[in-house]
Design an enzyme around this catalytic site. Structure first.
Site, PDB file in Angstrom:
ATOM      1  N   PRO A  75       0.696  -1.364  -0.018  1.00 30.41           N
ATOM      2  CA  PRO A  75      -0.082  -0.072  -0.150  1.00 30.41           C
ATOM      3  C   PRO A  75       0.908   1.231  -0.038  1.00 30.41           C
ATOM      4  O   PRO A  75       1.981   1.332   0.700  1.00 30.41           O
ATOM      5  CB  PRO A  75      -0.911  -0.209   1.177  1.00 30.41           C
ATOM      6  CG  PRO A  75       0.080  -1.286   2.139  1.00 30.41           C
ATOM      7  CD  PRO A  75       0.687  -1.907   1.379  1.00 30.41           C
ATOM      8  N   HIS A  76       0.469   2.207  -0.605  1.00 38.48           N
ATOM      9  CA  HIS A  76       1.101   3.481  -0.613  1.00 38.48           C
ATOM     10  C   HIS A  76       0.366   4.598  -1.308  1.00 38.48           C
ATOM     11  O   HIS A  76      -0.842   4.164  -1.840  1.00 38.48           O
ATOM     12  CB  HIS A  76       2.356   3.375  -1.474  1.00 38.48           C
ATOM     13  CG  HIS A  76       2.028   2.936  -3.007  1.00 38.48           C
ATOM     14  ND1 HIS A  76       1.820   1.711  -3.135  1.00 38.48           N
ATOM     15  CD2 HIS A  76       1.858   3.668  -4.308  1.00 38.48           C
ATOM     16  CE1 HIS A  76       1.626   1.454  -4.361  1.00 38.48           C
ATOM     17  NE2 HIS A  76       1.511   2.383  -5.056  1.00 38.48           N
ATOM     18  N   ALA A  77       0.419   5.886  -1.247  1.00 36.96           N
ATOM     19  CA  ALA A  77      -0.197   6.823  -1.635  1.00 36.96           C
ATOM     20  C   ALA A  77       0.751   8.129  -2.444  1.00 36.96           C
ATOM     21  O   ALA A  77       2.129   7.760  -2.301  1.00 36.96           O
ATOM     22  CB  ALA A  77      -0.847   7.671  -0.673  1.00 36.96           C
TER      23      ALA A  77
END
Length: 688
Positions: free
Chosen positions: A602-604
């Site tokens: 997960p990342h943004a």
């Protein structure tokens, strides 16, 4: 015998090709039939004087010459009376007259100078007022003051700088400069000589055209100061009072070439132009030399990485880039205009090279906090293009590709870098979202996408994490599509068996991996090129005891992400809103972060709460479902602060996760030390 400008222009037209009719000559020259007939008679007189045949005319051919006449034979005597001013010429002349002349100007003065009617001048002035208005300048007329221009003094200088560049590099420069600076030739020549003396003292050499522009610019500044058109103080220029250039400017304006009293601000204006003009040689010391050299070295390394090309004699190239960039930096930093006449041609003929050059220069822009205009980028493109041509390397014959991935910056970069390593002879232009692809301006031949999409280019649908079997399959597909044949699979197992008969193998798994990679690369006919990554942290520097966690389970995937990111929140490398952004991204786009079975990254986006580059890992004993068919036990949170500082660690993580056995080994780990041992094995690998 001399020709006037009008007759010489007509003769030059006939030199290169026949002209079918009198009306065609009228269209090409803008002259009336009577003027053309007069000029033709002048041309024939000149041809007779030079023992050439006169201009011929045949109905089926038109007007033409029998003899070949060299350009250097045509002696032109230019006069205002004989010269035909174009509309652009007239506007430049009138604009410069209003800006520089101390005389009370009327329409008659403009008529007298350009030789056109009153109505023509009035039309020119109307257009010129609109042009000036675009720069917040206003052209006024009164009987007491004549034509004057009002507005910001710095803007007026900007306009003059632009006009000088256009005039002095235009085809009619001799006539226009005579109109504006006729009678001042000796003083301008003296300014030119002073600048040559400054070159010697500073150990620099300006390009010829820039030296010419500087002489006229400094003389024009002296004219403006005489009119009372002085610049307002600019505090950001003050540090340059300590430079040798400022001292030499002070000595220059004390000579007979200058007649005005220059303020400190005016001397600083000249100083900044001195340091910002293009040069062909520069041995002068500068406080920022080391910084510029290091940044330009990184730019060339980034260019090598993006193009997968090894630049020969790189130190020499960096030196040439430095000589160009040092003045360019001051142009950009202090807003001095600079027009690259080759920009449009470079953009048209070498769009991909310019695009990759622009991407390489982002390192420099980020470190120096500036935005390079396209004119400056075009210069760098010319340097890189010339260097490639010099060493016999071509980019335009390579297939061009884009990578399409909707999975965010982290996963996209994993796929992009894997493909670059896999296909070094393909020119990868960009990583795009599906939506951005529709408006992408560059041409491309291939699309590597993690999702199916409609495209006229050759499409290869690939998983975001490529395992070894995926790479081999993709290689066969690409080779078949591009070259019409496939590379046969290498019998790696047979090779290992053969090697074991004559040598002791300490690590058969690693040997198999290295053999597969080497044989694959050789079969594809490619050579990898090492990229310097020393400034980027390795995987083991990001995944440490502080950022690793082993937990039994998590109730939901949202809770799992919150838990996995908690070490980074505690360390202060990310804000709480970054965790929220990761969750919202998955809720909006689906479980795209599950990049391989049992593993999610997960990342943004960096601007959504990343303070510094960091990474954390959570291992769960019981899988948590990110979707009904997407169970996950390894959650690796990636917090990328920019587009490249995380890449070394990311490639190492890709190598680690591309082996299913490594994932199983991590899932079986019972403590942090076991996890760290696996991670460190891949941190020690060189990313090439």
């Amino acid at each position: 015998m001399f020709l006037d400008e009008r007759s010489a222009t007509l003769l030059k037209l006939l030199q290169h090709s026949s002209i079918p009719s009198m009306s065609e000559i009228e269209d090409q020259t803008g002259l009336t039939r009577r003027q053309i007939q007069y000029s033709l008679s002048k041309v024939n007189d000149w041809l007779e004087f030079k023992n050439y045949d006169p201009v011929q005319y045949k109905r089926e051919i038109g007007y033409f010459l029998l003899d070949k006449i060299g350009e250097d034979e045509i002696s032109v005597k230019q006069t205002k009376r004989s010269y035909v001013f174009s509309e652009k010429d007239r506007e430049q002349v009138i604009y410069l007259m209003i800006l520089l002349s101390q005389e009370l100007l009327s329409v008659f003065h403009f008529q007298s100078t350009t030789g056109v009617s009153r109505n023509t001048i009035l039309n020119d002035l109307q257009r010129l007022k609109e042009t000036a208005k675009e720069n917040d300048l206003t052209i006024h007329y009164s009987k007491q003051a004549g034509y004057i221009i009002t507005g910001n003094s710095r803007v007026k200088r900007f306009v003059i700088e632009q006009l000088l560049h256009e005039v002095l590099n235009g085809s009619n420069s001799q006539m226009i400069t005579q109109c504006i600076w006729g009678g001042f030739e000796d003083r301008i020549a003296a300014v030119h000589q002073q600048l040559e003396n400054i070159e010697t003292q500073l150990e620099i050499t300006f390009t010829d055209d820039r030296l010419h522009e500087l002489a006229y610019l400094f003389f024009s500044a002296d004219q403006l100061i005489s009119k009372g058109e002085e610049l307002e103080q600019e505090p950001s220029w003050i540090p340059f009072t300590e430079t040798k250039e400022y001292l030499l400017i002070g000595e220059m304006i004390d000579t007979v070439a200058f007649q005005s009293q220059w303020s400190q601000t005016e001397k600083l204006y000249a100083t900044l132009h001195l340091v910002s003009m293009n040069r062909t040689k520069d041995r002068s010391p500068l406080r920022d030399d080391r910084v510029f050299h290091e940044l330009l070295q990184r730019v060339t390394e980034e260019f090598e990485r993006l193009t997968f090309v090894h630049l020969q004699d790189k130190e020499q190239l960096c030196e040439q880039l430095y000589v160009h960039f040092k003045p360019a930096y001051y142009r950009v930093q202090y807003g001095f205009p600079h027009v690259n006449p080759m920009m449009e041609r470079v953009s048209k003929i070498y769009p991909e090279l310019q695009h990759l050059t622009r991407k390489s220069l982002r390192i420099l822009e980020k470190e120096l906090g500036l935005q390079l205009p396209e004119d400056e980028v075009a210069y760098f493109t010319i340097y890189f293009g010339g260097w490639l041509q010099r060493q016999g390397t071509r980019l335009d014959d390579r297939k061009k590709a884009i990578v399409v991935c909707p999975h965010g910056i982290g996963v996209s970069n994993i796929l992009n870098y894997t493909l670059r390593e896999l296909f070094p002879t393909i020119l990868f232009l960009d990583v795009l979202s599906v939506r951005d692809t529709a408006a992408y301006p560059l041409d491309y031949d291939l699309v590597f996408s993690s999702v199916f999409m409609r495209t006229e280019a050759n499409l290869f649908v690939v998983p975001p994490i490529l395992e070894e079997r995926d790479k081999q399959k993709l290689n066969r597909q690409v080779m078949q599509e591009l070259y019409g044949y496939t590379v046969p699979d290498s019998d790696v197992a047979g090779l290992i068996k053969l090697i074991s008969k004559y040598a002791t193998i300490n690590d058969s798994t690693q040997l198999e991996k290295e053999l597969q990679a080497t044989l694959y690369t050789q079969a594809a006919g490619t050579n990898t090129h090492a990229v310097k990554e020393a400034e980027k942290p390795v995987l083991g520097e990001l995944l440490t005891t502080q950022t690793l966690q082993l937990k039994s389970h998590s109730a939901t995937w949202q809770e799992a992400i919150q838990l996995a990111a908690s070490p980074l929140v505690e360390l202060g490398t990310v804000e709480e809103r970054y965790v929220t952004a990761m969750v919202e991204s998955i809720e909006k786009n689906g479980p795209y972060v599950v990049i391989t079975p049992l593993v999610a990254i997960p990342h943004a986006r960096p601007e959504e709460g990343v303070r510094s580059l960091s990474m954390s890992l959570l291992k769960l004993e019981q899988a948590v479902d990110f979707a009904p068919d997407k169970p996950v036990q390894l959650i690796i949170v990636l917090a990328a602060a920019d587009s490249d500082s995380h890449l070394r660690a990311l490639i190492q993580l890709t190598n680690l996760l591309s082996e299913p056995a490594n994932i199983q080994e991590m899932l079986q780990a019972t403590d942090k030390d076991q996890l760290l041992e696996i991670i460190h094995n891949y941190s020690k690998e060189e990313t090439e």
